[in-house]
Design a protein around this motif. Sequence first.
Motif, PDB file in Angstrom:
ATOM      1  N   GLU A  46      35.206  -5.965   5.908  1.00  7.74           N
ATOM      2  CA  GLU A  46      34.363  -7.029   5.356  1.00  7.74           C
ATOM      3  C   GLU A  46      34.440  -7.049   3.831  1.00  7.74           C
ATOM      4  O   GLU A  46      34.469  -8.116   3.221  1.00  7.74           O
ATOM      5  N   GLN A  49      37.660  -8.734   2.913  1.00  5.89           N
ATOM      6  CA  GLN A  49      37.573 -10.172   3.124  1.00  5.89           C
ATOM      7  C   GLN A  49      36.820 -10.857   1.983  1.00  5.89           C
ATOM      8  O   GLN A  49      37.230 -11.920   1.513  1.00  5.89           O
ATOM      9  N   ARG A  50      35.714 -10.231   1.539  1.00  6.85           N
ATOM     10  CA  ARG A  50      34.975 -10.804   0.401  1.00  6.85           C
ATOM     11  C   ARG A  50      35.836 -10.795  -0.856  1.00  6.85           C
ATOM     12  O   ARG A  50      35.874 -11.777  -1.610  1.00  6.85           O
ATOM     13  N   ARG A  51      36.537  -9.703  -1.089  1.00  8.42           N
ATOM     14  CA  ARG A  51      37.406  -9.606  -2.264  1.00  8.42           C
ATOM     15  C   ARG A  51      38.519 -10.651  -2.192  1.00  8.42           C
ATOM     16  O   ARG A  51      38.840 -11.300  -3.197  1.00  8.42           O
ATOM     17  N   ALA A  53      38.424 -13.545  -0.695  1.00  6.97           N
ATOM     18  CA  ALA A  53      37.838 -14.875  -0.946  1.00  6.97           C
ATOM     19  C   ALA A  53      37.650 -15.087  -2.446  1.00  6.97           C
ATOM     20  O   ALA A  53      37.920 -16.182  -2.960  1.00  6.97           O
ATOM     21  N   ILE A  54      37.217 -14.069  -3.156  1.00  6.69           N
ATOM     22  CA  ILE A  54      37.050 -14.173  -4.612  1.00  6.69           C
ATOM     23  C   ILE A  54      38.398 -14.403  -5.284  1.00  6.69           C
ATOM     24  O   ILE A  54      38.541 -15.279  -6.143  1.00  6.69           O
ATOM     25  N   GLU A  56      41.097 -15.667  -3.981  1.00  2.00           N
ATOM     26  CA  GLU A  56      41.591 -17.005  -3.658  1.00  2.00           C
ATOM     27  C   GLU A  56      40.905 -18.067  -4.520  1.00  2.00           C
ATOM     28  O   GLU A  56      41.538 -19.019  -4.964  1.00  2.00           O
ATOM     29  N   GLY A  57      39.622 -17.884  -4.783  1.00  2.00           N
ATOM     30  CA  GLY A  57      38.909 -18.806  -5.657  1.00  2.00           C
ATOM     31  C   GLY A  57      39.458 -18.771  -7.075  1.00  2.00           C
ATOM     32  O   GLY A  57      39.637 -19.820  -7.711  1.00  2.00           O
ATOM     33  N   ARG A  60      42.755 -20.604  -7.092  1.00  5.17           N
ATOM     34  CA  ARG A  60      42.573 -22.068  -7.091  1.00  5.17           C
ATOM     35  C   ARG A  60      42.162 -22.546  -8.476  1.00  5.17           C
ATOM     36  O   ARG A  60      42.617 -23.602  -8.934  1.00  5.17           O
TER      37      ARG A  60
END
Length: 85
Positions: A46, A49-51, A53-54, A56-57, A60
Amino acid sequence: MKVELVTTLKRQATKILADLHATKEPILITEHGQPSAYLVDVEDYEFMQRRMAILEGIARGEKAVFEGRTLSQEQAREKMQKWLK
């Protein structure tokens, strides 16, 4: 990192999972001598996964800057006004 055969995992799943939870060390599972999967602790998964997502942001955002898709602070404030009330 520990490496286990898939057949060992089948036979000793409870022990392998207990070791995983105790050590928090990922385990590489192999089939026919080839890497097949990783076993990781739920909390570690988990966290990853949080890392991700960060990251990927951030990627972007970097792409938007590179492509010139940015707003000034005032433009952003105007666009976000409906949420800032």
